[in-house]
Design a protein around this motif. Structure first.
Motif, mmCIF file in Angstrom:
data_model
loop_
_atom_site.group_PDB
_atom_site.id
_atom_site.type_symbol
_atom_site.label_atom_id
_atom_site.label_comp_id
_atom_site.label_asym_id
_atom_site.label_seq_id
_atom_site.Cartn_x
_atom_site.Cartn_y
_atom_site.Cartn_z
ATOM 1 N N ASP A 235 -0.860 -19.669 4.078
ATOM 2 C CA ASP A 235 -0.640 -21.011 3.545
ATOM 3 C C ASP A 235 -1.581 -21.332 2.383
ATOM 4 O OD1 ASP A 235 1.354 -21.427 5.375
ATOM 5 O OD2 ASP A 235 0.117 -22.565 6.783
ATOM 6 N N ARG A 236 -2.686 -20.596 2.274
ATOM 7 C CA ARG A 236 -3.665 -20.867 1.225
ATOM 8 C C ARG A 236 -3.489 -19.963 0.004
ATOM 9 N NH1 ARG A 236 -9.658 -21.685 3.585
ATOM 10 N NH2 ARG A 236 -9.935 -22.091 1.345
ATOM 11 N N THR A 237 -2.534 -19.054 0.035
ATOM 12 C CA THR A 237 -2.405 -18.072 -1.040
ATOM 13 C C THR A 237 -1.036 -18.147 -1.706
ATOM 14 O OG1 THR A 237 -1.453 -16.270 0.296
ATOM 15 C CG2 THR A 237 -3.855 -16.505 0.322
ATOM 16 N N GLN A 238 -0.978 -17.612 -2.916
ATOM 17 C CA GLN A 238 0.316 -17.295 -3.509
ATOM 18 C C GLN A 238 0.751 -15.983 -2.876
ATOM 19 O OE1 GLN A 238 0.326 -16.500 -7.719
ATOM 20 N NE2 GLN A 238 2.536 -16.120 -7.782
ATOM 21 N N THR A 239 1.860 -15.974 -2.170
ATOM 22 C CA THR A 239 2.231 -14.789 -1.404
ATOM 23 C C THR A 239 3.094 -13.847 -2.235
ATOM 24 O OG1 THR A 239 4.125 -15.969 -0.432
ATOM 25 C CG2 THR A 239 2.041 -15.983 0.791
ATOM 26 N N LEU A 240 2.770 -12.558 -2.145
ATOM 27 C CA LEU A 240 3.447 -11.518 -2.910
ATOM 28 C C LEU A 240 4.021 -10.470 -1.968
ATOM 29 C CD1 LEU A 240 0.690 -10.900 -5.615
ATOM 30 C CD2 LEU A 240 2.677 -12.417 -5.810
ATOM 31 N N ARG A 241 5.123 -9.886 -2.372
ATOM 32 C CA ARG A 241 5.716 -8.795 -1.595
ATOM 33 C C ARG A 241 5.951 -7.604 -2.517
ATOM 34 N NH1 ARG A 241 9.825 -12.323 -2.777
ATOM 35 N NH2 ARG A 241 11.614 -11.378 -3.874
ATOM 36 N N ILE A 242 5.917 -6.414 -1.929
ATOM 37 C CA ILE A 242 6.166 -5.171 -2.665
ATOM 38 C C ILE A 242 7.578 -4.699 -2.340
ATOM 39 C CG2 ILE A 242 5.453 -2.766 -2.934
ATOM 40 C CD1 ILE A 242 2.615 -3.691 -2.126
ATOM 41 N N ALA A 243 8.380 -4.486 -3.350
ATOM 42 C CA ALA A 243 9.765 -4.057 -3.138
ATOM 43 C C ALA A 243 9.800 -2.680 -2.499
ATOM 44 C CB ALA A 243 10.516 -4.048 -4.468
ATOM 45 N N MET A 244 10.683 -2.521 -1.500
ATOM 46 C CA MET A 244 10.813 -1.241 -0.791
ATOM 47 C C MET A 244 12.278 -0.880 -0.613
ATOM 48 S SD MET A 244 7.798 -1.588 2.028
ATOM 49 C CE MET A 244 7.538 -3.348 1.775
ATOM 50 N N ALA A 245 12.521 0.364 -0.274
ATOM 51 C CA ALA A 245 13.886 0.827 -0.051
ATOM 52 C C ALA A 245 14.491 0.105 1.144
ATOM 53 C CB ALA A 245 13.892 2.337 0.187
ATOM 54 N N ASN A 246 15.812 0.005 1.134
ATOM 55 C CA ASN A 246 16.511 -0.647 2.239
ATOM 56 C C ASN A 246 16.169 0.022 3.565
ATOM 57 O OD1 ASN A 246 17.784 -2.427 0.507
ATOM 58 N ND2 ASN A 246 19.600 -1.133 0.258
ATOM 59 N N GLY A 247 15.978 -0.800 4.582
ATOM 60 C CA GLY A 247 15.695 -0.274 5.909
ATOM 61 C C GLY A 247 14.226 -0.106 6.206
ATOM 62 N N PHE A 248 13.374 -0.373 5.210
ATOM 63 C CA PHE A 248 11.932 -0.263 5.439
ATOM 64 C C PHE A 248 11.294 -1.556 4.972
ATOM 65 C CE2 PHE A 248 8.091 2.164 6.195
ATOM 66 C CZ PHE A 248 8.543 3.154 7.048
ATOM 67 N N ASP A 249 10.362 -2.080 5.777
ATOM 68 C CA ASP A 249 9.867 -3.418 5.461
ATOM 69 C C ASP A 249 8.365 -3.520 5.269
ATOM 70 O OD1 ASP A 249 8.939 -3.097 8.025
ATOM 71 O OD2 ASP A 249 9.765 -4.980 8.800
ATOM 72 N N SER A 250 7.633 -2.392 5.381
ATOM 73 C CA SER A 250 6.180 -2.517 5.240
ATOM 74 C C SER A 250 5.555 -1.197 4.814
ATOM 75 C CB SER A 250 5.535 -2.986 6.552
ATOM 76 O OG SER A 250 5.705 -2.020 7.581
ATOM 77 N N LEU A 251 4.343 -1.319 4.265
ATOM 78 C CA LEU A 251 3.563 -0.163 3.832
ATOM 79 C C LEU A 251 2.216 -0.176 4.541
ATOM 80 C CD1 LEU A 251 4.123 -0.386 -0.026
ATOM 81 C CD2 LEU A 251 4.888 1.498 1.424
ATOM 82 N N ASN A 252 1.578 0.966 4.589
ATOM 83 C CA ASN A 252 0.189 1.026 5.026
ATOM 84 C C ASN A 252 -0.639 0.088 4.163
ATOM 85 O OD1 ASN A 252 -2.541 2.493 4.126
ATOM 86 N ND2 ASN A 252 -2.217 2.842 6.304
ATOM 87 N N VAL A 253 -1.606 -0.613 4.785
ATOM 88 C CA VAL A 253 -2.353 -1.638 4.061
ATOM 89 C C VAL A 253 -3.170 -1.047 2.918
ATOM 90 C CG1 VAL A 253 -4.314 -1.596 5.672
ATOM 91 C CG2 VAL A 253 -3.847 -3.661 4.333
ATOM 92 N N ALA A 254 -3.704 0.155 3.096
ATOM 93 C CA ALA A 254 -4.464 0.777 2.008
ATOM 94 C C ALA A 254 -3.550 1.157 0.848
ATOM 95 C CB ALA A 254 -5.206 2.008 2.526
ATOM 96 N N THR A 255 -2.326 1.587 1.162
ATOM 97 C CA THR A 255 -1.349 1.882 0.109
ATOM 98 C C THR A 255 -0.974 0.606 -0.640
ATOM 99 O OG1 THR A 255 -0.460 3.719 1.403
ATOM 100 C CG2 THR A 255 0.934 2.849 -0.351
ATOM 101 N N SER A 256 -0.794 -0.481 0.101
ATOM 102 C CA SER A 256 -0.493 -1.765 -0.537
ATOM 103 C C SER A 256 -1.621 -2.181 -1.474
ATOM 104 C CB SER A 256 -0.271 -2.840 0.529
ATOM 105 O OG SER A 256 0.842 -2.539 1.332
ATOM 106 N N ALA A 257 -2.854 -1.989 -1.020
ATOM 107 C CA ALA A 257 -3.999 -2.329 -1.866
ATOM 108 C C ALA A 257 -3.973 -1.519 -3.158
ATOM 109 C CB ALA A 257 -5.302 -2.074 -1.112
ATOM 110 N N ALA A 258 -3.655 -0.225 -3.056
ATOM 111 C CA ALA A 258 -3.614 0.619 -4.245
ATOM 112 C C ALA A 258 -2.533 0.146 -5.221
ATOM 113 C CB ALA A 258 -3.365 2.072 -3.840
ATOM 114 N N LEU A 259 -1.369 -0.212 -4.700
ATOM 115 C CA LEU A 259 -0.277 -0.633 -5.574
ATOM 116 C C LEU A 259 -0.604 -1.936 -6.300
ATOM 117 C CD1 LEU A 259 2.797 0.215 -3.320
ATOM 118 C CD2 LEU A 259 2.132 1.352 -5.442
ATOM 119 N N VAL A 260 -1.164 -2.890 -5.585
ATOM 120 C CA VAL A 260 -1.446 -4.172 -6.241
ATOM 121 C C VAL A 260 -2.613 -4.031 -7.215
ATOM 122 C CG1 VAL A 260 -2.955 -5.073 -4.431
ATOM 123 C CG2 VAL A 260 -1.661 -6.647 -5.863
ATOM 124 N N LEU A 261 -3.612 -3.217 -6.882
ATOM 125 C CA LEU A 261 -4.717 -2.988 -7.813
ATOM 126 C C LEU A 261 -4.231 -2.274 -9.077
ATOM 127 C CD1 LEU A 261 -7.561 -1.956 -5.336
ATOM 128 C CD2 LEU A 261 -7.575 -3.953 -6.860
#
Length: 274
Positions: A235-261
């Motif tokens: 609720d305190r952040t601008q929320t962002l999502r990483i686009a993924m292939a159909n049927g998959f909804d999440s990434l490892n948190v360290a991988t997510s960190a690498a992509l956003v950085l």
């Protein structure tokens, strides 16, 4: 400089001089000790080359000694260097130490981890309840490689100086500034007070990462795998999502960190030319 040609031989696993290495796994479980264990050649090299953390001693497998002599020569003069056979080192550690390269580091006071230099920070990774040591280490490695200025975390996150986290980070925990807050709300309060815009990463995010223009000062907020960020943090952040292939909804948190950085780095400096 330490005279790396004159190590002290350890033949008895109960030698009091190497007490800090005894039963490493059990010591790992005690949080906020004054000491921490650095394991492996890469981590020892980083530890020897920095001055944020002290170095009490090193314990080296005797047949690995020649290969790390150059690193040992970088250690402060007061640092004790011990060598031992594989049987003795295994008995000291409590399990087979295949790497055969250990050191005892000395913790700094966490209170000075958010120094005056924070005024110059532009990109910060903020962690909520990251309990997995592999993820913690990988996040620090990504932060170092992709130019984050600091990693902040709440008290519910695991210890970055835990031996495995430090090893996975390839020593980045020793070089990237970090600070632990009592709870996530205090961390976010500090970030907002210091001019950071909060961006929370979540599969439930409102905006796609590829369309997000990083602000001048960005705090990238990541939560534990599974539950993700708590609603009060979202609720305190601008929320962002990483686009993924159909049927998959999440990434490892360290991988997510690498992509956003990587996204932030490219947005500010432009894609690296090939």
């Amino acid at each position: 400089m330490t005279d790396a040609r004159r190590p002290l031989q350890i033949v008895d696993p109960d030698d009091p001089r190497i007490a800090a290495y005894r039963g490493i796994r059990e010591r790992d479980l005690v949080r906020h000790q004054k000491r921490f264990i650095a394991e492996g050649t890469s981590v020892l090299r980083v530890l020897a080359g920095q001055r944020r953390f002290g170095i009490e001693s090193a314990l080296i497998l005797e047949n690995r000694f020649a290969g790390v002599a150059d690193i040992l020569g970088m250690l402060p003069a007061k640092t004790r260097v011990y060598v031992a056979s594989s049987d003795v080192i295994d008995a000291i550690a409590g399990f087979p130490m295949h790497r055969g390269v250990l050191a005892v580091g000395l913790r700094r006071d966490d209170a000075d981890a958010a120094p005056d230099t924070a005024r110059r920070w532009r990109t910060v990774v903020a962690l909520s309840e990251i309990a997995n040591h592999d993820n913690m280490g990988a996040i620090f490695r990504n932060a170092a490689a992709l130019g984050a200025d600091a990693v902040l975390m709440d008290a519910q996150s695991c210890d970055p100086l835990y031996r495995k986290a430090l090893r996975v980070s390839v020593g980045a925990v020793l070089t990237v500034p970090w600070h632990r807050f009592g709870h996530a709300d205090a961390m976010l309060d500090w970030l907002e007070t210091n001019g950071f815009a909060l961006a929370g990463l979540s599969p439930r995010g409102d905006a796609a990462l590829e369309h997000w223009e990083p602000p001048a000062k960005a705090a990238l907020v990541l939560g534990t795998e599974g539950p993700g960020l708590p609603d009060r943090v979202m609720d305190r952040t601008q929320t962002l999502r990483i686009a993924m292939a159909n049927g998959f909804d999440s990434l490892n948190v360290a991988t997510s960190a690498a992509l956003v950085l990587h996204h932030v780095r490219n947005a500010r400096t432009g894609p690296a030319s090939g």
